[in-house]
Design an enzyme around this catalytic site. Structure first.
Site, PDB file in Angstrom:
ATOM      1  N   THR A   1      47.974   0.258  60.785  1.00  0.00           N
ATOM      2  CA  THR A   1      48.118   1.679  61.091  1.00  0.00           C
ATOM      3  C   THR A   1      47.035   2.483  60.381  1.00  0.00           C
ATOM      4  OG1 THR A   1      50.482   1.407  61.368  1.00  0.00           O
ATOM      5  CG2 THR A   1      49.707   3.645  60.915  1.00  0.00           C
TER       6      THR A   1
ATOM      7  N   ASN B   1      23.922   0.387  43.066  1.00  0.00           N
ATOM      8  CA  ASN B   1      24.872   1.282  42.404  1.00  0.00           C
ATOM      9  C   ASN B   1      24.607   1.455  40.915  1.00  0.00           C
ATOM     10  OD1 ASN B   1      25.818  -1.501  43.023  1.00  0.00           O
ATOM     11  ND2 ASN B   1      27.339  -1.042  41.468  1.00  0.00           N
TER      12      ASN B   1
ATOM     13  N   CYS C   1      31.359  -4.402  27.175  1.00  0.00           N
ATOM     14  CA  CYS C   1      32.261  -4.864  26.122  1.00  0.00           C
ATOM     15  C   CYS C   1      33.708  -4.434  26.313  1.00  0.00           C
ATOM     16  CB  CYS C   1      31.768  -4.390  24.760  1.00  0.00           C
ATOM     17  SG  CYS C   1      30.210  -5.169  24.351  1.00  0.00           S
TER      18      CYS C   1
ATOM     19  N   GLN D   1      26.146   3.695  48.456  1.00  0.00           N
ATOM     20  CA  GLN D   1      25.551   4.699  47.561  1.00  0.00           C
ATOM     21  C   GLN D   1      24.600   5.634  48.296  1.00  0.00           C
ATOM     22  OE1 GLN D   1      26.378   5.318  44.483  1.00  0.00           O
ATOM     23  NE2 GLN D   1      27.650   3.523  44.067  1.00  0.00           N
TER      24      GLN D   1
ATOM     25  N   HIS E   1      34.987   7.717  49.227  1.00  0.00           N
ATOM     26  CA  HIS E   1      35.144   8.237  47.866  1.00  0.00           C
ATOM     27  C   HIS E   1      33.857   8.256  47.058  1.00  0.00           C
ATOM     28  CE1 HIS E   1      35.213   4.679  45.055  1.00  0.00           C
ATOM     29  NE2 HIS E   1      35.442   4.025  46.173  1.00  0.00           N
TER      30      HIS E   1
HETATM   31  C1  LIG Z   1      31.671   1.453  45.199  1.00  0.00           C
HETATM   32  C2  LIG Z   1      30.913   0.425  45.908  1.00  0.00           C
HETATM   33  C3  LIG Z   1      31.558  -0.533  46.695  1.00  0.00           C
HETATM   34  C4  LIG Z   1      33.045  -0.598  46.803  1.00  0.00           C
HETATM   35  O1  LIG Z   1      33.541   0.461  47.576  1.00  0.00           O
HETATM   36  P1  LIG Z   1      35.110   0.715  47.716  1.00  0.00           P
HETATM   37  O2  LIG Z   1      35.207   1.741  48.785  1.00  0.00           O
HETATM   38  O3  LIG Z   1      35.545   1.230  46.389  1.00  0.00           O
HETATM   39  O4  LIG Z   1      35.748  -0.561  48.089  1.00  0.00           O
HETATM   40  C5  LIG Z   1      30.785  -1.448  47.369  1.00  0.00           C
HETATM   41  N1  LIG Z   1      29.449  -1.428  47.297  1.00  0.00           N
HETATM   42  C6  LIG Z   1      28.788  -0.528  46.549  1.00  0.00           C
HETATM   43  C7  LIG Z   1      27.301  -0.544  46.504  1.00  0.00           C
HETATM   44  C8  LIG Z   1      29.492   0.430  45.825  1.00  0.00           C
HETATM   45  O5  LIG Z   1      28.828   1.303  45.092  1.00  0.00           O
END
Ligand SMILES: *Cc1c(COP(=O)(O)O)cnc(C)c1O
Length: 405
Positions: free
Chosen positions: A243, A154, A329, A182, A204
């Protein structure tokens, strides 16, 4: 027409595609049923929508719909995949192999497993973020039950050779889990051709809604099982009670359908912008690309601008460009990115890095603006920097003894 602020943090989250939003809307109001309600049309309609979404999600990754377990996101899918295998295969062994550059959702899950008596090997990566496959194979022991390696990182976008990793896992009868958050929806994924046993991904990060993701669990050759980590009503074949998030799942399905349809075109357009951004920024002095450039996601580049502090850079262009820096930071810790440090970067280069994650809605005008804003800011900050002045005078900055405090 230039739209500000510019969003170039698509590895953190993506904006939702309006087509996804449109598909979801009926499931908030009129079609609000519980997909587990068996006795009336409200439930049936919700269940039908979930079934359809499950097919859309499965299709994108070449899986059977029965192999998809919906979760609240990739973090939960990482937990379920890794802890679920650790518990289910306890008879066979307790050893897991992963890498130091994994997402915290994997690393912290592995730390938890160590507390439960598991043994975890954290592989070091090469300076370009790739895994030494010989070291991976050498790390396998008779007690190894799982290899957990992320498909793409990521922070730097480095893509691991999953087929080759899978061949090693298969040769030794070890299961392969991958955090593909990713990757899914960005580059082609086929769980059969690529030899994946378990895979986590999230809506997302691919223009779907937040709060929904999935764990793929192979059902044939071999049949893989995980123990539930959330107990209750037995939803998702007993592997994940609770659910179902029907609107979220519908949106996830739609996002997968769009990804399948638009992937080639999106990639072609976005990678041209990424390449232009990178080429232009690399014209600055003392700029370094982090991670492999030959095996990398098409929309990502991570660049360090030596002797400029990342957070300072972000302030420098007045929050008009939304980006992430390897300099942490602003967070609770003062430590720079552990991923960049794992590549062997010193604190100075890690602190001076910016992660660019382009996306479906990035425009040429935004990239042109970004190139100019970053180039101007780097040059301006360096002009004010005593470190830069010393560097230009040929002083070896590593030779300087800094006074304590
Ligand atoms: C964003 C991300 C996650 C976390 O995903 P969520 O759906 O926000 O819990 C896990 N692994 C990688 C490589 C990500 O980029």
């Amino acid at each position: 027409m230039l739209k500000l602020p510019i969003y170039l943090d698509n590895n953190a989250t993506t904006p939702m595609d309006p087509r996804v939003f449109e598909a979801m809307t009926p499931y908030f109001l009129e079609d609000f049923g519980n997909a587990a309600s068996r006795n009336h049309p409200f439930g049936w309609k919700a269940e039908e929508a979930v079934d359809y979404a499950r097919e859309q999600v499965a299709k994108l990754i070449g899986a059977d719909p029965k192999e998809i377990i919906f979760t609240s996101g990739a973090t939960e899918a990482d937990n379920l995949g890794i802890k679920g295998v650790f518990e289910m295969y306890a008879q066979k062994g307790n050893h897991i192999i992963t890498a130091t550059t994994e997402h915290k959702a994997v690393l912290d899950t592995c730390k938890h497993i160590e507390k439960l008596g598991g043994e975890v090997t954290y592989l070091q990566v090469k300076p370009d973020g790739m895994i030494d496959l010989a070291a991976l194979e050498a790390a396998i022991k008779p007690t190894t039950i799982l290899i957990s390696l992320m498909w793409a990182n990521n922070e730097i976008g480095t893509v691991l050779p999953m087929k080759e990793i899978s061949a090693i896992a298969k040769k030794h009868g070890v299961l392969l889990f991958t955090d593909a958050t990713q990757v899914v929806g960005k580059i082609p994924v086929n769980v059969n051709a690529d030899g994946i046993d378990l895979m986590a991904f999230s809506a997302h990060k691919m223009y779907g809604p937040k709060g929904v993701g999935a764990l793929y669990v192979r059902r044939k050759n071999p049949r893989v099982k995980v123990t539930a980590q959330i107990d209750g009503g037995g939803h998702e074949r007993g592997m994940r009670s609770g659910t179902l998030n029907v609107p979220g799942i519908v949106g996830f399905g739609k996002a997968c359908e769009i990804a399948m349809q638009d992937m080639a075109e999106d990639t072609a357009r976005i990678s041209i912008m990424r390449d232009k951004l990178e080429t232009e920024l690399m014209k600055l002095e003392e700029a370094y690309i982090n991670g492999s450039t030959s095996s990398r996601l098409p929309h990502v580049t991570n660049i360090s601008f030596k002797h400029v502090e990342g957070e300072g850079l972000l302030m420098g262009f007045n929050k008009n460009i939304a980006l992430s820096s390897g300099s942490a930071c602003t967070s609770a810790s003062l430590e720079p990115s552990y991923v960049l440090k794992a590549l062997g970067l010193g604190d100075d280069l890690a602190h001076s890095s910016l992660r660019f994650g382009l996306g479906r809605f990035t425009t040429d005008e935004q990239i042109d603006y970004t190139i100019k804003a970053i180039s101007d800011t780097v040059i301006r900050l360096r002009e004010m920097s005593p470190l830069w002045e010393m560097y230009k005078e040929g002083i070896d900055l590593n030779s300087i003894e800094w006074a304590a405090h």
